[in-house]
Enzyme design. Sequence first.
Site, PDB file in Angstrom:
ATOM      1  CG  ASP A  14      -0.185   1.210   2.524  1.00 43.50           C
ATOM      2  OD1 ASP A  14       0.186   1.242   3.823  1.00 43.50           O
ATOM      3  OD2 ASP A  14      -0.839   0.263   1.806  1.00 43.50           O
ATOM      4  CG  ASP A 108       1.710   1.483   7.791  1.00 44.57           C
ATOM      5  OD1 ASP A 108       0.831   2.444   8.140  1.00 44.57           O
ATOM      6  OD2 ASP A 108       1.259   0.403   7.585  1.00 44.57           O
ATOM      7  CD  GLU A 109      -2.509   3.988   5.337  1.00 45.52           C
ATOM      8  OE1 GLU A 109      -2.685   4.450   4.182  1.00 45.52           O
ATOM      9  OE2 GLU A 109      -3.203   3.797   6.661  1.00 45.52           O
TER      10      GLU A 109
END
Length: 366
Positions: A14, A108-109
């Site tokens: 993350d 983003d993850e």
Amino acid sequence: MEESRELRKIIHIDMDAFFASVEQRDQPELRGRPIAVGGGAKRGVVAAASYEARTFGVRSAMSGVQARRLCPELVFVKPRFDRYREVSRQIRGIFLEYTDLVEPLSLDEAYLDVTANRKGMPSATLIAREIRRRILEETGLTASAGISVNKFIAKVASDFNKPNGQKTVPPEDVQEFLESLEIRKFHGVGKVTAEKMNALGIFTGADLRRQSEHFLTGHFGKSGHHYYRVVRGVHDSPVQPSRVPKSLGAERTFSENLSSEVFMVEKLTKIAEELSRRLRTRNRSGKTITLKIRYSDFSLQTRSRTLAEYIDSPERILAAARDLLYQQPLENSVRLLGISLSNLDTEKEKTESGEDSVSVQLKFEF
């Protein structure tokens, strides 16, 4: 009944305050300052906040007006999604050097299954540390990671040492880790569900584990079965490199509140056209249509209906959305409308086995 299960090594990566961190990296004058990616005007909404802004209570999805009230020194930055996608692709390239089993959840993850990895490294903990080091060296951004035997535990663990940290939950520690968690730490348990659980005397994972499956399904429906399993460390969902979306949608926030359904239908026409384009680009259609209405007081209402057949054309999407709009009177003036389609034609029925717990090998290296 305890059954032997194949153990996996799952990493959840993350990125830390991704959008805001990209802006601070690209614009050195913003470093160390509280920034919000989004709009600070009357109708603006915060898409992401830097850690400096979060100390003031600024959070994503908060109105720009409220954010500025909490942090008068807040700097608003216009989103650059093309830039974020570019950096995300660079980071994903690093992931793929370690494993083909990469499941992006957003820009983003992502989940990585490194049980069998390209580097032949036996330790998922060391792989996560090396990936985070490389992300920092190659992009100048920090990432946090959770490492464990399944996706659920890895995602929960990735929140523990943010920012720029990681946490490993090896097989022998899974049960103790889950039982020690506050119930709100369980991924998927939101504020309303947590309050309902608290009212039932469930405050921790240990409290949750003491409940029977019958009790949990009686109070939480199908979700009760999920809670019963995950608190015992059972979560079989594999890392899926080609992740099939469960729904597709489009929405618009308006510069002025709308108070008449006539004007809303006009806006829904454009939204239906956009959704249709997204569906056809992905060769998808859906049966369940949902109309999202956010009122001027920021309260949210959704109205759904499952159709007899799959649809993807703008005309049929609009017709179904219009029916939902007129289904009941509006509660207030409207600042946002959205349409989504779920129950997509690519979805297949997923069956879950009935195992209740995990039999672990204590020598499995993490």
